[in-house]
Structures are given as structure tokens and as C-alpha cells.
Design a protein around this motif. Sequence first.
Motif, short mmCIF file in Angstrom:
data_model
loop_
_atom_site.label_atom_id
_atom_site.label_comp_id
_atom_site.label_asym_id
_atom_site.label_seq_id
_atom_site.Cartn_x
_atom_site.Cartn_y
_atom_site.Cartn_z
N THR A 62 -15.08 -87.78 -5.86
CA THR A 62 -14.53 -87.27 -4.74
C THR A 62 -13.45 -88.21 -3.94
O THR A 62 -13.67 -89.41 -3.86
CB THR A 62 -15.88 -87.17 -3.70
N GLU A 63 -12.20 -87.65 -3.83
CA GLU A 63 -11.20 -88.40 -2.91
C GLU A 63 -11.51 -88.37 -1.44
O GLU A 63 -11.62 -87.36 -0.94
CB GLU A 63 -9.84 -87.94 -3.52
N SER B 44 -18.35 -76.16 7.65
CA SER B 44 -18.56 -75.18 6.61
C SER B 44 -19.84 -74.53 6.37
O SER B 44 -20.84 -75.09 6.85
CB SER B 44 -17.73 -75.79 5.61
N THR C 157 -17.46 -81.58 6.90
CA THR C 157 -17.30 -81.73 5.37
C THR C 157 -15.81 -82.19 5.47
O THR C 157 -15.17 -82.30 6.25
CB THR C 157 -17.34 -80.58 4.73
N HIS C 158 -15.49 -82.95 4.21
CA HIS C 158 -14.00 -83.17 4.05
C HIS C 158 -13.15 -82.24 4.04
O HIS C 158 -13.18 -81.03 3.49
CB HIS C 158 -14.03 -84.18 2.70
N ASP C 159 -11.92 -82.52 4.76
CA ASP C 159 -10.78 -81.74 4.65
C ASP C 159 -9.95 -81.80 3.30
O ASP C 159 -10.30 -82.54 2.59
CB ASP C 159 -9.83 -81.60 5.99
N GLU C 160 -8.87 -81.15 3.23
CA GLU C 160 -8.04 -81.13 1.81
C GLU C 160 -7.60 -82.54 1.81
O GLU C 160 -7.10 -82.93 0.72
CB GLU C 160 -6.99 -79.93 1.99
N ASN C 161 -7.24 -83.64 2.70
CA ASN C 161 -7.21 -84.92 2.70
C ASN C 161 -8.19 -85.93 2.45
O ASN C 161 -8.01 -87.12 2.45
CB ASN C 161 -6.36 -85.22 3.93
N GLY C 162 -9.46 -85.09 2.38
CA GLY C 162 -10.59 -86.27 2.31
C GLY C 162 -10.91 -86.78 3.52
O GLY C 162 -11.73 -87.66 3.57
N ARG D 186 -8.06 -95.03 1.59
CA ARG D 186 -8.05 -94.19 0.76
C ARG D 186 -8.76 -94.36 -0.73
O ARG D 186 -8.75 -95.47 -1.16
CB ARG D 186 -6.89 -93.37 0.54
N GLU E 42 -19.91 -79.79 -2.69
CA GLU E 42 -19.95 -79.62 -4.10
C GLU E 42 -20.19 -80.93 -4.77
O GLU E 42 -21.19 -80.89 -5.74
CB GLU E 42 -18.48 -79.29 -4.50
#
Length: 133
Positions: A48-49, A133, A117-122, A92, A19
Motif C-alpha cells: 500500500t502506498e 467508504s 480510508t486512503h484516497d488516490e494519493n494514499g 510518502r 483491500e
Amino acid sequence: MIVRTLKECEASGRRVVAENWESTRLSLADDGMGFSFHITTIYAGTETEICYANHFETVYCISGNGEVETIADGKKYKIVPGTVYILDKHDRHYLRGGTEDMVVACAFNPPLNGRETHDENGVYPLDGDALAS
């Protein structure tokens, strides 16, 4: 010797589009170099985190502009052509695109496998192809 062009890699499965960014992975784990090397575009006006808990990364800005902010202490660093930032402590951080797309060259250790790609924790997982993905 391995010889590839950016254009060839962009037209192959080595280009990953998310994205807020896109990344063309010029070298990967299966090249046996101990690191991977990417040309990544951070889209203007995005945030993006990220937290590379499994990797170290060196990033060099080629063109455009943006900002990186370490979340633990809130320090912000302007990124412009000629700037390098090195994530040597699994920091982070927020990566923000500026007023124009920012093109950077990135090296990852250990190397990425290809479609991460980054997971839900970046985070990029160590076995990235399993979560492609």
C-alpha cells in the motif's frame, strides 16, 4: 473514563476493511483525546502506498511481519514484533505485508473521525467521515 474492548469495536462501525488492510479504531476524534488509537492488520503479501499529509502516525508491531519503505530515498525497514516506526515528516511510503498478516497498534494526530480510508494519493483527509467508504 471510556472503556471498550477490541471485540466490541470490531462488531461496530469502528472497524474499517480495505483491500490490503483492516483497522479497528478504538478511540477517535469524538473521544476528545487529541489522538486516535487503532489496531490494524496489514494483510500478508500486500503493498500500500501511503502519505499522511494531514496526520502524524506512530506504529508499533504486535505480531507478524512486514516492511516499510520511504519513497524519497528508497530506504527499507523490516518490521517485526517490537518494532516501532514513526511518521513524523509526512513521509510518502510503501507499507508491505510480509509472509504473514502483520498486526500493529497505531496512534494518529490529529485523530481520525472514524471511517477514513486512503484516497488516490494514499492520504487520509482531515474530515474523514465525508469520504467514508
